[in-house]
Design a protein around this motif. Structure first.
Motif, PDB file in Angstrom:
ATOM      1  N   ARG A 148     -76.143-108.765 -10.661  1.00 25.50           N
ATOM      2  CA  ARG A 148     -77.360-108.086 -11.377  1.00 25.50           C
ATOM      3  C   ARG A 148     -77.831-109.554 -12.186  1.00 25.50           C
ATOM      4  O   ARG A 148     -76.937-109.846 -13.390  1.00 25.50           O
ATOM      5  N   GLU A 152     -82.331-108.784 -16.198  1.00 26.42           N
ATOM      6  CA  GLU A 152     -83.015-107.840 -16.211  1.00 26.42           C
ATOM      7  C   GLU A 152     -81.969-106.632 -16.933  1.00 26.42           C
ATOM      8  O   GLU A 152     -82.428-105.631 -16.407  1.00 26.42           O
ATOM      9  N   ASP A 156     -82.486-103.230 -18.851  1.00 23.52           N
ATOM     10  CA  ASP A 156     -82.712-102.142 -18.721  1.00 23.52           C
ATOM     11  C   ASP A 156     -82.170-101.058 -19.396  1.00 23.52           C
ATOM     12  O   ASP A 156     -80.896-101.576 -20.156  1.00 23.52           O
ATOM     13  N   ARG A 158     -80.936 -98.387 -19.753  1.00 26.98           N
ATOM     14  CA  ARG A 158     -79.761 -96.987 -19.492  1.00 26.98           C
ATOM     15  C   ARG A 158     -78.887 -98.493 -19.738  1.00 26.98           C
ATOM     16  O   ARG A 158     -77.438 -98.326 -19.608  1.00 26.98           O
ATOM     17  N   ASN A 159     -78.550 -99.357 -19.699  1.00 29.95           N
ATOM     18  CA  ASN A 159     -77.356-100.663 -19.886  1.00 29.95           C
ATOM     19  C   ASN A 159     -77.112-100.449 -21.933  1.00 29.95           C
ATOM     20  O   ASN A 159     -76.090-100.523 -22.125  1.00 29.95           O
TER      21      ASN A 159
END
Length: 252
Positions: A148, A152, A156, A158-159
């Motif tokens: 990835r 990006e 995110d 969620r990271n």
């Protein structure tokens, strides 16, 4: 979109104005919660979680809001004129005897049980400005998809929670990689977690709009490190900025 440092500042503003005080005015101007009445309840605390704001209220309730692109909370003294926006843009009013907090253009506003907060923030990765910051977990999340692009992966939530488009570009600049470099190809990838943390920590106490910026929004201007013209291109429908000389990796 406001980033983690701005949300942290907003939470501190609201906490200072409301925490420990009883609400004498409550007006949630969204259809689902328009009849909710919080008057008579004490605000316990206002806590940021990434880009989310959680105002915890006596009786096991939490008012959850997200600023999204142009939302804002403003705090006013009695008889002070409200200047945060037009009346039709107001989505929430929380007032005590000493201060009134007004939420403008809040695209996310919901009242839920405090015990259900994980439903709205449980998907987030470690919070860069939170007390439970866990760099090892953040790094593990980032590297879960090594192909990835770095930019990006950074935005995110969620990271890791708190990085937006500004600090995406700034973090990539600090680690000398373009936003399109696959994160698995970044040497010593733990550097990116350290850099993002340092950026948000350094800016969370600065007044809004006074960030120290190296590349973001500086297209064609000289790089502060080497003097080369900063370049820009879209990444996932958002602008990314980088120095073509200082930062290695693909360029979109």
């Amino acid at each position: 979109m406001p980033e983690g440092d701005t949300v942290w500042q907003t939470a501190r503003l609201l906490h200072t104005a409301l925490a420990g005080r009883t609400l004498v005015r409550s007006d949630l101007r969204v259809p689902r919660f328009a009849t909710a009445d919080l008057t008579g309840r004490t605000v316990l605390d206002v806590t940021p979680r990434g880009k989310h704001l959680l105002a915890r209220i006596e009786g096991g309730l939490t008012l959850h809001s997200h600023l999204r692109m142009d939302g804002a909370w403003k705090v006013y003294a009695p008889r002070e004129r409200w200047r945060g926006g037009a009346g039709h843009q107001i989505r929430a009013i929380l007032g005590t005897a000493e201060r009134t907090a007004v939420g403008y253009r809040l695209q996310v506003l919901e009242l839920l049980r405090t015990s259900e907060e994980e439903r709205v923030v449980g998907h987030l990765g470690p919070d860069l400005l939170g007390p439970g910051w866990d760099p090892a977990t953040a790094l593990r999340n980032l590297l879960a998809d090594p192909a990835r692009p770095l930019g990006e992966a950074l935005i995110d939530q969620r990271n890791l929670a708190g990085v937006g488009n500004i600090f995406k570009s700034e973090t990539c600049f600090l680690v000398r990689a373009t936003p399109w470099l696959p994160i698995g190809e970044l040497p010593a990838p733990e550097r990116v977690v350290t850099a993002a943390k340092r950026l948000l920590e350094a800016n969370r106490t600065r007044p809004g709009g006074s960030r120290t910026i190296s590349v973001y929004g500086r297209a064609s201007r000289p790089c502060p490190r080497c003097g080369a013209p900063i370049r820009t291109a879209d990444q996932d429908d958002r602008p990314a900025y980088w120095c073509p000389r200082c930062q290695s990796g693909p360029t979109h």
